[in-house]
Design a protein around this motif. Structure first.
Motif, PDB file in Angstrom:
ATOM      1  N   GLN A   1       0.824  -1.211   0.000  1.00 41.32           N
ATOM      2  CA  GLN A   1       0.000   0.000   0.000  1.00 41.32           C
ATOM      3  C   GLN A   1       0.858   1.261   0.000  1.00 41.32           C
ATOM      4  OE1 GLN A   1      -2.502  -0.752   3.413  1.00 41.32           O
ATOM      5  NE2 GLN A   1      -3.974  -1.937   2.237  1.00 41.32           N
TER       6      GLN A   1
ATOM      7  N   VAL B   1       2.515   1.684  -3.532  1.00 44.03           N
ATOM      8  CA  VAL B   1       1.571   2.123  -4.559  1.00 44.03           C
ATOM      9  C   VAL B   1       1.244   3.611  -4.383  1.00 44.03           C
ATOM     10  CG1 VAL B   1      -0.813   1.880  -5.353  1.00 44.03           C
ATOM     11  CG2 VAL B   1       0.594  -0.149  -5.011  1.00 44.03           C
ATOM     12  N   LYS B   2       1.047   4.024  -3.143  1.00 44.90           N
ATOM     13  CA  LYS B   2       0.695   5.429  -2.880  1.00 44.90           C
ATOM     14  C   LYS B   2       1.870   6.373  -3.126  1.00 44.90           C
ATOM     15  CE  LYS B   2      -1.017   4.617   1.263  1.00 44.90           C
ATOM     16  NZ  LYS B   2      -1.638   4.810   2.606  1.00 44.90           N
TER      17      LYS B   2
ATOM     18  N   LEU C   1      -4.594  -4.067  -2.301  1.00 43.00           N
ATOM     19  CA  LEU C   1      -5.119  -2.954  -3.099  1.00 43.00           C
ATOM     20  C   LEU C   1      -6.611  -2.744  -2.836  1.00 43.00           C
ATOM     21  CD1 LEU C   1      -3.341  -3.710  -6.505  1.00 43.00           C
ATOM     22  CD2 LEU C   1      -2.670  -2.020  -4.784  1.00 43.00           C
TER      23      LEU C   1
ATOM     24  N   TRP D   1      -7.881   1.049  -3.908  1.00 37.03           N
ATOM     25  CA  TRP D   1      -6.993   1.648  -4.905  1.00 37.03           C
ATOM     26  C   TRP D   1      -7.722   1.829  -6.243  1.00 37.03           C
ATOM     27  CZ3 TRP D   1      -5.266  -0.534  -9.506  1.00 37.03           C
ATOM     28  CH2 TRP D   1      -4.263   0.184 -10.175  1.00 37.03           C
TER      29      TRP D   1
END
Length: 359
Positions: A289, A292-293, A317, A322
């Motif tokens: 997480q 991805v952010k 996700l 997401w």
């Protein structure tokens, strides 16, 4: 026509990912790209495989090639900790080197549990000799630890959080506060570890799910808990900070912390890798997480062996919603795209998209 270069987060698998179906997969992948250079004036994948094998010979252990090319998969041989770890590390590291740099710009690397060692090797924190020896050594040290480990779902059939399962897990953790710990947060699964007695009692108490869970992980000790303290202390004595180098690519660890490239406190990296990472919860969900952010990759590339990471990554996700992703069905639909967001190198058709060659 030049292919548009995409950014990618690379994810390395952990224990239990090299099994009977993966037998021969490492050698097959290397042979398919036998002439591929890692870069200008750099060795081929075959050369790297030979280097790993040479280190294993120095250690007087079966080479990765011998294990991978064995005629039969033998649990007593292939799942012996120091052999299983070498296969998983070598398979993942060679997959990383096989990524087509003209197609993908790797902006971050992370891994699940012992996949952190593969991530460290891929980010050039160690040379081949050091990483091969350290992976083997850590497998031997932690295998000698106490306790057990089991896995239990915390999501429903469509990979949405299931409060009943979450509450059941928390009840067992509260029941054995000193003897049972959260070992790994693995997407839609909680991996718990602790004393044999606490694990046995918790497994009996938890409601059965899909006639599979809770599932004891055979041959696993109480990884990522205080039961590994002795292994950690021994590792810190054997592997000084001087053996570590700053990563060449951002690394996302099992706390969700990002280690920036080139400028790193080597002592802090050693203490995390051989201390905290060995004895504390590994939060794979948070690692995914955060990556991805913060890094916003165009794709997530899952290294082999196997292709088992996909579900946990998707579940992480979904938990963060997401780009509106909210279910297994939605994830599956999105993966039907010509170039899926998540690319698993253990799947031939997706591997070809990552390496730019057919396997």
């Amino acid at each position: 026509m030049a292919v548009e270069r995409k950014t990618a987060l690379v994810v390395c698998p952990g224990r239990g990912t090299y099994n009977k179906p993966e037998l021969g997969s490492i050698g097959g992948s290397v042979s398919a790209q036998t002439s591929q250079k890692i870069g200008d004036n750099k060795p081929t994948l075959t050369d790297v495989m030979h280097k790993i094998d040479d280190v294993r010979k120095q250690l007087r252990l079966p080479t990765v090639s011998e294990l991978d090319q064995a005629p039969l998969f033998k649990t007593s041989l292939h799942q012996k900790p120091e052999n299983a770890a070498a296969l998983i590390y070598a398979g993942g590291y060679l997959d990383y080197l096989a990524i087509d740099a003209s197609r993908f710009d790797v902006v971050g690397i992370t891994g699940n549990s012992m996949g952190w060692y593969t991530a460290m090797a891929s980010a050039a924190c160690w040379d081949i000799e050091t990483s091969t020896k350290l992976v083997t050594n850590m497998a031997q040290l932690t295998a000698g630890g106490e306790g057990a480990q089991f896995i239990y779902p915390i999501v429903d059939a469509d990979w949405r959080p299931h409060q009943g399962y979450i509450d059941a897990v928390n009840q067992q953790l509260e029941r054995f506060p000193k003897e049972l710990k959260m070992s790994i947060r693995y997407g839609g699964y909680a991996v718990l570890a602790g004393s044999e007695e606490a694990c046995t009692a918790a497994v009996r108490a938890l409601p059965r799910v899909d006639d599979r869970f809770p599932m004891i992980l055979p041959g696993h000790a109480a990884f990522h808990t205080h039961f590994m303290s002795q292994a950690s202390e021994q590792a810190l004595e054997l592997w000084p900070a001087a053996a570590f180098r700053a990563p060449q690519v951002p690394l996302i660890d099992g706390r969700g912390h990002i280690w920036s490239p080139h400028i790193v406190d080597k002592s802090a990296l050693q203490q995390y890798t051989l201390g905290h990472q060995v004895t504390q919860t590994y939060d794979f969900t948070k690692a995914i997480q955060t990556a991805v952010k913060e890094l916003v990759p165009d794709h997530i590339i899952l290294l082999g062996p196997g292709a088992g990471l996909g579900g946990a990554v998707a579940q992480a996700l979904i938990e963060m919603n997401w780009q509106g992703l909210n279910s297994k069905a939605e994830f599956t639909a999105r993966q039907q795209a010509h170039a899926p967001y998540v690319l698993a190198m253990g799947l031939p058709e997706q591997r070809a998209l990552v390496t730019g060659s057919q396997t």
